[in-house]
Design an enzyme around this catalytic site. Structure first.
Site, PDB file in Angstrom:
ATOM      1  N   THR A  18       0.881  -1.391  -0.351  1.00  0.00           N
ATOM      2  CA  THR A  18       0.137   0.157   0.212  1.00  0.00           C
ATOM      3  C   THR A  18       1.205   1.668   0.241  1.00  0.00           C
ATOM      4  O   THR A  18       1.738   1.172   0.806  1.00  0.00           O
ATOM      5  CB  THR A  18      -1.014  -0.061   1.256  1.00  0.00           C
ATOM      6  OG1 THR A  18      -1.909   1.357   1.447  1.00  0.00           O
ATOM      7  CG2 THR A  18      -0.288   0.038   2.738  1.00  0.00           C
ATOM      8  N   THR A  23      -0.699   2.555  -8.074  1.00  0.00           N
ATOM      9  CA  THR A  23      -0.958   3.921  -9.049  1.00  0.00           C
ATOM     10  C   THR A  23       0.113   4.456  -9.801  1.00  0.00           C
ATOM     11  O   THR A  23      -0.711   5.007 -11.077  1.00  0.00           O
ATOM     12  CB  THR A  23      -2.033   4.338  -8.744  1.00  0.00           C
ATOM     13  OG1 THR A  23      -2.572   3.825  -7.675  1.00  0.00           O
ATOM     14  CG2 THR A  23      -3.377   4.742  -9.065  1.00  0.00           C
ATOM     15  N   ASP A  42      -8.999  -2.225  -6.644  1.00  0.00           N
ATOM     16  CA  ASP A  42      -9.234  -1.455  -5.954  1.00  0.00           C
ATOM     17  C   ASP A  42     -11.147  -1.666  -6.271  1.00  0.00           C
ATOM     18  O   ASP A  42     -11.734  -0.893  -5.459  1.00  0.00           O
ATOM     19  CB  ASP A  42      -8.744   0.266  -5.682  1.00  0.00           C
ATOM     20  CG  ASP A  42      -7.864   0.026  -4.888  1.00  0.00           C
ATOM     21  OD1 ASP A  42      -7.009  -1.026  -4.930  1.00  0.00           O
ATOM     22  OD2 ASP A  42      -6.863   1.231  -4.619  1.00  0.00           O
ATOM     23  N   TRP A  64      -9.604  -5.183   5.169  1.00  0.00           N
ATOM     24  CA  TRP A  64      -9.397  -4.386   3.468  1.00  0.00           C
ATOM     25  C   TRP A  64      -8.594  -4.506   3.723  1.00  0.00           C
ATOM     26  O   TRP A  64      -8.070  -4.609   2.271  1.00  0.00           O
ATOM     27  CB  TRP A  64     -10.128  -3.459   3.643  1.00  0.00           C
ATOM     28  CG  TRP A  64     -11.423  -2.818   3.933  1.00  0.00           C
ATOM     29  CD1 TRP A  64     -11.755  -2.298   5.052  1.00  0.00           C
ATOM     30  CD2 TRP A  64     -12.286  -2.842   3.626  1.00  0.00           C
ATOM     31  NE1 TRP A  64     -13.144  -1.454   5.963  1.00  0.00           N
ATOM     32  CE2 TRP A  64     -13.514  -2.395   4.552  1.00  0.00           C
ATOM     33  CE3 TRP A  64     -12.671  -3.554   2.255  1.00  0.00           C
ATOM     34  CZ2 TRP A  64     -15.320  -2.338   4.608  1.00  0.00           C
ATOM     35  CZ3 TRP A  64     -14.399  -3.582   1.933  1.00  0.00           C
ATOM     36  CH2 TRP A  64     -15.137  -2.978   2.672  1.00  0.00           C
ATOM     37  N   ARG A 129       3.450   7.435   4.643  1.00  0.00           N
ATOM     38  CA  ARG A 129       2.803   7.761   3.706  1.00  0.00           C
ATOM     39  C   ARG A 129       0.340   7.530   3.764  1.00  0.00           C
ATOM     40  O   ARG A 129       0.378   8.656   3.099  1.00  0.00           O
ATOM     41  CB  ARG A 129       3.160   7.076   2.283  1.00  0.00           C
ATOM     42  CG  ARG A 129       3.951   7.156   1.950  1.00  0.00           C
ATOM     43  CD  ARG A 129       4.689   6.380   0.693  1.00  0.00           C
ATOM     44  NE  ARG A 129       5.750   7.127   0.161  1.00  0.00           N
ATOM     45  CZ  ARG A 129       6.401   6.697  -1.117  1.00  0.00           C
ATOM     46  NH1 ARG A 129       5.821   5.388  -1.703  1.00  0.00           N
ATOM     47  NH2 ARG A 129       7.580   6.963  -1.889  1.00  0.00           N
TER      48      ARG A 129
END
Length: 197
Positions: A18, A23, A42, A64, A129
């Protein structure tokens, strides 16, 4: 790679921790390979309240970070439909970038990739982050340490048996990483013919 399924198109997998830059790097690659398409894992998350979600009592929140929190059957189905469309439609993109944090953990999807890239991240950088991102639903107190980081380590360990995954650090200069990945993608004969001929 299942070459029987995607002889007429190329599927590139970009996975990892993550907030490791998956992306943003994928978006840059899309501009470098004109006509390419993008699927983001996602978009296949289950809806909040779905009974298939695992509830973590310690943080009063669903997990999740597990593969089971996503509708992977639907994701693979739609990607295979894209492959069929590519075979029958000359105007369809020949490159599909598939991006997501557990795309290599689901074997029916993993077998479709021509190239696989995984972005690692150290604990401190990842946590910093993650704090700067807004999630829906938002991360409760303790979720990173109790769920996010342990699941990242587990998900990463579960794919270590694949020998064709190329690892990159999400902390490194992204332009340099992108150049390295582009160079590697261009070693595929069908891509060389399209973009270097």
């Amino acid at each position: 790679m299942n070459s029987d399924l995607n002889e007429c198109c190329t599927i590139i997998g970009i996975s990892g921790c993550t907030n490791s830059g998956k992306t943003s790097l994928t978006q840059k690659l899309l501009t470098k390979f004109s006509g390419s398409k993008h699927v983001c894992q996602d978009t296949y998350f289950l809806e909040p309240g779905d009974e298939r979600l695992e509830y973590v009592e310690e943080v009063n929140h669903n997990n999740w970070e597990k593969l089971s929190a996503l509708d992977m059957v639907k994701m693979v189905k739609e990607i295979k439909e894209w492959i069929k469309d590519s075979e029958s439609n000359d105007n369809t993109s020949t490159i599909l970038f598939v991006e997501g944090f557990t795309i290599f953990n689901y074997s029916p999807l993993c077998e479709l990739f021509d190239k696989k890239y995984f972005f690692t991240m150290d604990y401190d950088t990842c946590k910093q982050r993650r704090r700067g991102r807004n999630y829906i639903p938002s991360d409760p107190e303790g979720y990173f340490d109790k769920v996010v980081w342990p699941m990242y380590e587990k998900n990463k360990k579960d794919i270590e048996h694949y020998k064709d995954i190329v690892y990159h650090s999400g902390s490194e200069d992204q332009e340099k990483t992108m150049h390295s990945i582009m160079t590697d993608i261009l070693t595929l004969p069908k891509i060389r013919r399209l973009y270097l001929s």
